[in-house]
Design a protein around this motif. Structure first.
Motif, PDB file in Angstrom:
ATOM      1  N   HIS A 175       0.894  -1.301  -0.053  1.00 37.65           N
ATOM      2  CA  HIS A 175      -0.104   0.048   0.042  1.00 37.65           C
ATOM      3  C   HIS A 175       0.731   1.399   0.067  1.00 37.65           C
ATOM      4  O   HIS A 175       0.184   2.245  -0.509  1.00 37.65           O
ATOM      5  N   ALA A 176       1.844   1.108   0.421  1.00 36.29           N
ATOM      6  CA  ALA A 176       2.929   2.556   0.512  1.00 36.29           C
ATOM      7  C   ALA A 176       3.077   2.984  -0.753  1.00 36.29           C
ATOM      8  O   ALA A 176       3.431   2.229  -1.669  1.00 36.29           O
ATOM      9  N   ARG A 177       3.024   4.352  -1.056  1.00 36.03           N
ATOM     10  CA  ARG A 177       3.523   5.069  -2.495  1.00 36.03           C
ATOM     11  C   ARG A 177       4.763   5.498  -2.529  1.00 36.03           C
ATOM     12  O   ARG A 177       5.415   5.960  -3.479  1.00 36.03           O
ATOM     13  N   PHE A 178       5.247   6.117  -1.230  1.00 33.68           N
ATOM     14  CA  PHE A 178       6.469   6.938  -1.161  1.00 33.68           C
ATOM     15  C   PHE A 178       7.304   5.950  -0.042  1.00 33.68           C
ATOM     16  O   PHE A 178       7.008   6.165   1.489  1.00 33.68           O
ATOM     17  N   VAL A 179       8.097   5.044  -0.526  1.00 30.31           N
ATOM     18  CA  VAL A 179       8.815   4.223   0.571  1.00 30.31           C
ATOM     19  C   VAL A 179      10.394   4.613   0.664  1.00 30.31           C
ATOM     20  O   VAL A 179      10.951   4.980  -0.375  1.00 30.31           O
ATOM     21  N   LEU A 180      10.673   5.206   1.649  1.00 32.70           N
ATOM     22  CA  LEU A 180      11.933   5.686   2.390  1.00 32.70           C
ATOM     23  C   LEU A 180      12.490   4.442   2.861  1.00 32.70           C
ATOM     24  O   LEU A 180      12.201   3.840   3.903  1.00 32.70           O
ATOM     25  N   THR A 181      13.797   4.133   2.350  1.00 29.68           N
ATOM     26  CA  THR A 181      14.778   3.106   2.646  1.00 29.68           C
ATOM     27  C   THR A 181      16.015   3.451   2.761  1.00 29.68           C
ATOM     28  O   THR A 181      16.455   4.677   2.351  1.00 29.68           O
ATOM     29  N   ASN A 182      16.992   2.395   2.814  1.00 31.29           N
ATOM     30  CA  ASN A 182      18.730   2.824   2.711  1.00 31.29           C
ATOM     31  C   ASN A 182      19.119   1.654   1.537  1.00 31.29           C
ATOM     32  O   ASN A 182      18.363   0.568   1.496  1.00 31.29           O
ATOM     33  N   PRO A 183      20.216   1.789   0.984  1.00 29.78           N
ATOM     34  CA  PRO A 183      20.660   0.850   0.033  1.00 29.78           C
ATOM     35  C   PRO A 183      20.916  -0.600   0.660  1.00 29.78           C
ATOM     36  O   PRO A 183      20.661  -1.452  -0.084  1.00 29.78           O
ATOM     37  N   ASP A 184      21.234  -0.488   1.838  1.00 27.68           N
ATOM     38  CA  ASP A 184      21.268  -1.723   2.419  1.00 27.68           C
ATOM     39  C   ASP A 184      20.087  -2.766   2.661  1.00 27.68           C
ATOM     40  O   ASP A 184      20.119  -3.889   2.149  1.00 27.68           O
ATOM     41  N   MET A 185      18.933  -1.943   2.742  1.00 30.18           N
ATOM     42  CA  MET A 185      17.791  -2.656   2.840  1.00 30.18           C
ATOM     43  C   MET A 185      17.348  -3.027   1.204  1.00 30.18           C
ATOM     44  O   MET A 185      16.609  -4.042   1.045  1.00 30.18           O
ATOM     45  N   LEU A 186      17.545  -2.068   0.280  1.00 34.09           N
ATOM     46  CA  LEU A 186      17.303  -2.425  -1.006  1.00 34.09           C
ATOM     47  C   LEU A 186      18.205  -3.752  -1.463  1.00 34.09           C
ATOM     48  O   LEU A 186      17.615  -4.509  -2.275  1.00 34.09           O
TER      49      LEU A 186
END
Length: 804
Positions: A175-186
Motif C-alpha cells: 500500500h505505501a506509495r512513497f517508500v523511504l529506505t537505505n541501500p542496505d535494505m534495497l
C-alpha cells in the motif's frame, strides 16, 4: 570569505569552570561573543585562524506551472512560500524525465528539489510510486517526518528498514506509495524479494538518492551496482524511473552521479538559497605537562591537550551559555567520552544541567535513537556529541554552533558538518578542534588548505573486481544474468562472470548465467568484516547495542572498556562465533587501547615509476593483521598502567597499495645511519598516512601502512600505504597519481612541527600497533627529501574514473 590569521594575543585568565546557566530557551550569545568567551578560558589563544563566511540573500522564483495548487499550498503551510531558483530548476528537469543531481550547500533545501516532482506525480497519478534512498536510518526518518507533515491525501509514505516491525512490512509492500529506505535494505531485502515488490516497482516513477556524496570508496562502488540491479529489475517489468540525486557541494557532481547510476545525469550546482553568516574558527588545543611516564617511556616533552577533552569542555561551556551545540566526533567511543565529560563538567557547575547533553551514534537500539532525535527536535537536549550519523540532512532546527573534533577527512564533510548550524538564516559558529595528528596540525596552520581549496570529487570504482564479482553473484541469484545485463554492469563484467563460472558459483546455459547455490551470496555493502557483534550485559542478559564485526577486535576484546550513553562497562568475554560480547558495569579509572601487528606481501604491480634511486609503485597486496595486546591508560593523566596480551585470530585482506622504495645508498648519502633507517621509514609512513586525506577523498582510518628497512618482495627500504578495504577503495590510486603533492605536504608538516623528536602532530600515530617505536623525525624529513628530489613533479593522473 574573509580571514584572520593568528596574531599575537594578550594573555587571558586561566581556564575556569563553565558559567552557571539556568534552564531557559532564550537565545544564547552571538557566535562572535561565544567564540570570545571560549577563547578567554585559556592562558594563550588557541585560535590559529578565523574565516568569516558572509551571509547571502536568496533568489526566489515562482512555482513551476506543473506544480499542483494543493502541493504548493501544503508547502506554504510549512513556511515555504516560493522555491529558490536551483530547487525549481532541478525539480523541473526531473519532472520532464531528465536524471538530475542537485549539488548545493548544507541547508539549501535540496529536499524540495526531489519532493516537488515526486509528490506532484503521486498526486496526478494515483498508481505511481517513489523510492527514496538515504545512507542512514536517521535521515530517512527525518524525511518521512517532513513528507508526513505536508498532510497530502493518498501519498501513504512509510519507512522500510531494519527497524521496521515485520507486521508492518507487508502493508508497506502492498500500500505505501512513497517508500523511504537505505541501500542496505534495497540490497538485502527489496531486490532479493522482488517478486513481492513487483506491484510497487511496476509503478515506480522516481528513485531519489539522497546525500549521494556519501557513496564513496568500497561502499559507493557497491551502491553503484545495487542501483544497476534495481534498474535491471525495473527494465524487466517495463519501467524506467527517473533518478534524482542530492549531494553536498562536491567536485564534478555530474560525473559522480553518472558513475553511481550508470546513466547520463544533468547537474544543478548554483546555490540560490539564503544563508546566515558563519564564523569558522580553527582551534589548536594548548599544550600541557606530559603525563607520568611508564618505565619504558623516555619522551617527557609537553603534549597537546586531547581534542576529545577540549571538545567536551567547549561543549559544556556552550551549553552552559545557552547555546544549542552539536559536537561531531569521529569515533563511537570518542562521542561517548565527549558527552560523558561534558555532562560531568555541567553537573559540577549546576546539578542536573548535564541532563541537557547526550551522545548519539550507530550501535544504539532503535528506541534510543528515536528518543534522542525527538529530544533534540523538542529542544530538551541543548548539546549532543555525535558521530557523523547526524552529518547528513537531518533538519536540526535551531542549532547555534557546531564543534568538529578532528578533521573529518574531506572538505566536503567539513562543510557539511559546519552547515548543521545556522538554520533559518541565523548567524552560526563552527569550530574545528585539531587532534594531535599530522593532518590536523597542518590544516590549522595552513588555513588555505581548508578555505582556499575546492571541494573534493567523490571517489568510487564500480569496476573494482572485488565489488563487481559479488554484486553480479547477487544479481544472478535474483534472476539469471544475460549478455544485455553485462553491458549494464559495465567494464569488467564479462571477466567477473567468467571467474564466477570457473569458481562454480554460476552455471552457463543458453539462456544466461544461473546462480548455483541454494543460499544467497553474503555481501556487505559497507565493506565490513563479519556480522555485527551484540553487546550483552552479563548479569541481566540485556542487549545494550551492537558493534560492527570489523571493529570488534579493537573495541570488544576481553578487558576492553565499552561506553554506552556515558555508562562504562568492561568486557568479560568476546565470542566471535556466536557474535556476542558479554560485559558488566564498571567505572574504572583507566581506558583501553588495542595494539596490533601487521605483515604485507606484494601480489602484483599495476604501475610503477622508475626515478633512479627511488621507485614508486601501485599494485595489489595481501595484508595480515592481528590484535595482540592492549594498553590500560589512566584517564586523568594518560599514564600507561600496563600492557596485556590477547589471543585473537588474525585477519587477512587483499587490497591495493601505493609504495615507494629507496636505495640504501641514497639513504646513506642523505646522512641516515643504517641503524636509524627503520625509525626514519616508520615516521615517514605515519606522516604520509596522516596527510593522504589532504589529496584523496579518504579518512586516516580508511587506510593503513607498513614500513621496513628491507622488504622481502622489494629487496629495498620500503614504505607502503594501502586501502583498508578488500579489493581497494580508490585511495591508493589517488595517492599514486598525486604522489609529489601528497609527499611534499607530508614533508612540510613534519619539518614545520615545533617538536624536537616527534609527536602526535607529526609522526606519531594513534593507530600504531608498535607503540610508535622506533620513530625518527629528523630522518623522516631526510627520507622524504630524497623521494621528492628524485620524483617528477607530475607522476600520473591515474585512471580516468579516479581523477578529481
Amino acid at each position: 570569505m574573509t580571514s584572520d590569521s593568528r596574531a599575537p594575543q594578550p594573555r587571558h585568565p586561566g581556564r575556569q569552570p563553565p558559567p552557571v546557566a539556568t534552564r531557559t530557551t532564550a537565545p544564547g550569545p552571538a557566535p562572535t561573543d561565544l567564540l570570545g568567551r571560549l577563547r578567554a578560558r585559556h592562558d594563550t589563544d588557541p585560535v590559529t585562524h578565523i574565516e568569516r563566511v558572509p551571509a547571502r540573500t536568496g533568489e526566489p522564483v515562482p512555482w513551476p506551472t506543473w506544480v499542483p495548487a494543493d502541493l504548493h499550498t501544503a508547502f506554504a503551510r510549512q513556511g515555504v512560500d516560493t522555491p529558490w531558483r536551483h530547487q525549481a530548476e532541478a525539480a523541473s528537469l526531473a519532472y520532464t524525465g531528465t536524471h538530475v543531481v542537485v549539488a548545493t550547500g548544507t541547508a539549501s533545501g535540496k529536499s524540495l528539489a526531489y519532493q516537488l516532482p515526486a509528490l506532484a506525480t503521486l498526486l496526478a497519478d494515483p498508481r505511481a510510486t517513489v523510492l527514496y534512498l538515504a545512507p542512514t536510518k536517521a535521515l530517512a526518518v527525518d524525511q518521512l517526518r517532513a513528507v508526513t507533515d505536508l498532510d497530502l491525501d493518498g501519498i501513504r509514505p512509510a519507512c522500510y528498514d531494519g527497524d521496521t516491525p515485520r507486521a508492518e512490512r507487508e502493508w508497506i509492500r502492498q500500500h505505501a506509495r512513497f517508500v523511504l529506505t537505505n541501500p542496505d535494505m534495497l540490497h538485502h531485502g527489496i531486490l532479493p524479494g522482488h517478486a513481492q515488490w513487483t506491484p510497487f516497482l511496476r509503478r515506480l516513477a522516481y528513485v531519489v538518492v539522497d546525500e549521494c556524496h556519501i557513496y564513496r570508496g568500497v561502499f559507493g562502488s557497491h551502491v553503484a551496482h545495487v542501483l544497476r540491479r534495481l534498474r535491471r529489475r525495473c527494465t524487466r517489468i517495463g519501467r524506467t524511473p527517473v533518478f534524482v540525486l542530492a549531494s553536498a557541494t562536491s567536485g564534478d557532481p555530474a560525473a559522480t552521479a553518472e558513475r553511481l547510476t550508470g546513466l547520463p545525469v544533468a547537474a544543478v550546482t548554483g546555490d540560490t538559497s539564503p544563508r546566515g553568516g558563519v564564523t569558522f574558527a580553527l582551534w589548536e588545543p594548548p599544550t600541557q605537562p606530559a603525563p607520568a611516564a611508564a618505565p619504558d617511556d623516555t619522551d617527557l616533552a609537553p603534549v597537546r591537550r586531547s581534542a576529545l577533552r577540549e571538545t567536551a569542555d567547549l561543549l559544556a561551556d556552550a551549553v552552559a551559555a545557552g547555546v544549542r551545540t552539536l559536537a561531531f566526533v569521529r569515533s563511537r567511543r570518542g562521542a561517548e567520552a565527549v558527552a560523558a565529560n561534558a555532562r560531568r563538567a555541567l553537573d559540577e557547575a549546576v546539578p542536573g544541567l548535564g541532563d541537557q547533553v547526550a551522545a548519539y551514534r550507530a550501535g544504539y537500539l532503535r528506541e534510543e535513537r528515536r528518543e534522542l532525535e525527538r529530544s533534540l527536535l523538542r529542544g530538551e537536549l541543548r548539546g549532543l556529541a555525535s558521530t557523523n550519523a547526524l552529518e547528513l540532512g537531518v533538519d536540526l532546527v535551531g542549532l547555534d554552533a557546531v564543534l568538529i573534533c578532528g578533521y573529518p577527512g574531506t572538505r566536503a564533510s567539513l562543510w557539511q558538518q559546519a552547515g548543521r548550524a545556522g538554520r533559518s538564516g541565523q548567524e552560526a559558529l563552527a569550530v574545528l578542534v585539531a587532534r594531535d595528528d599530522p593532518l590536523d596540525s597542518y590544516l590549522v596552520h595552513h588555513p588555505e588548505a581548508v578555505f582556499g581549496a575546492p571541494v573534493e570529487a567523490t571517489v568510487l570504482d564500480p569496476t573494482n573486481p572485488y565489488v563487481l564479482g559479488p554484486q553480479l553473484a547477487c544479481a544472478a541469484a535474483e534472476a539469471p544474468l544475460t549478455p544485455a545485463d553485462l553491458d549494464l554492469f559495465g567494464d569488467g563484467a564479462k571477466e567477473a562472470v567468467d571467474a564466477l563460472v570457473e569458481a562454480g558459483a554460476l552455471r552457463q546455459r543458453p539462456t544466461g548465467w544461473y546462480w548455483r547455490h541454494r543460499e544467497r551470496p553474503q555481501v556487505d555493502l559497507r565493506g565490513g568484516d563479519g556480522a555485527p557483534i551484540c553487546v550483552v550485559e552479563t548479569a541481566t542478559g540485556r542487549l545494550l547495542g551492537t558493534v560492527d564485526g570489523g571493529s570488534s577486535h579493537f573495541l570488544l576484546h576481553p578487558g576492553a572498556v565499552y561506553l554506552h550513553q556515558g555508562v562504562s562497562h568492561v568486557v568479560d568475554a568476546l565470542d566471535l562465533a556466536d557474535g556476542c560480547a558479554l560485559v558488566h558495569p564498571e567505572e574504572p579509572d583507566w581506558s583501553t587501547h588495542a595494539r596490533d601487528v601487521t605483515s604485507l606481501s606484494v601480489v602484483a604491480v599495476r604501475s610503477y615509476l622508475d626515478a633512479g634511486p627511488v621507485g614508486l609503485f601501485l599494485g595489489e597486496v595481501d595484508v595480515t593483521s592481528q590484535v595482540v595486546s592492549y594498553q590500560r591508560r589512566r584517564i586523568a593523566t594518560g599514564e600507561v598502567i600496563d600492557t596485556r596480551p590477547l589471543d585473537l585470530p588474525a585477519r587477512e585482506l587483499r587490497t591495493v597499495a601505493v609504495w615507494f622504495t629507496l636505495s640504501p645508498e641514497s639513504l646513506a648519502a642523505a646522512g641516515i645511519d643504517p641503524a636509524d633507517v627503520p625509525g626514519a621509514l616508520h615516521a615517514a609512513e605515519h606522516a604520509a598516512i596522516g596527510l593522504l586525506p589532504l589529496t584523496a577523498t579518504c579518512d586516516r582510518w580508511d587506510i593503513g601502512g607498513l614500513s621496513t628497512a628491507a622488504h622481502p618482495d622489494t629487496g629495498a627500504p620500503t614504505v607502503f600505504v594501502y586501502d583498508g578495504h578488500s579489493g581497494g577503495a580508490g585511495f591508493a590510486e589517488r595517492a599514486y597519481g598525486t604522489a609529489a603533492t601528497w609527499l611534499q605536504a607530508t614533508r612540510d608538516a613534519v619539518a614545520e612541527c615545533s617538536c624536537e623528536t616527534g609527536c602526535p602532530s607529526c609522526v606519531q600515530s594513534p593507530k600504531c600497533g608498535n607503540g610508535n617505536n622506533p620513530l625518527s623525525k629528523p630522518d623522516a624529513v631526510r627520507v622524504l627529501d630524497v623521494v621528492l628530489a628524485n620524483l617528477p613533479v607530475l607522476t600520473t593522473s591515474g585512471p580516468d574514473h579516479l581523477r578529481s
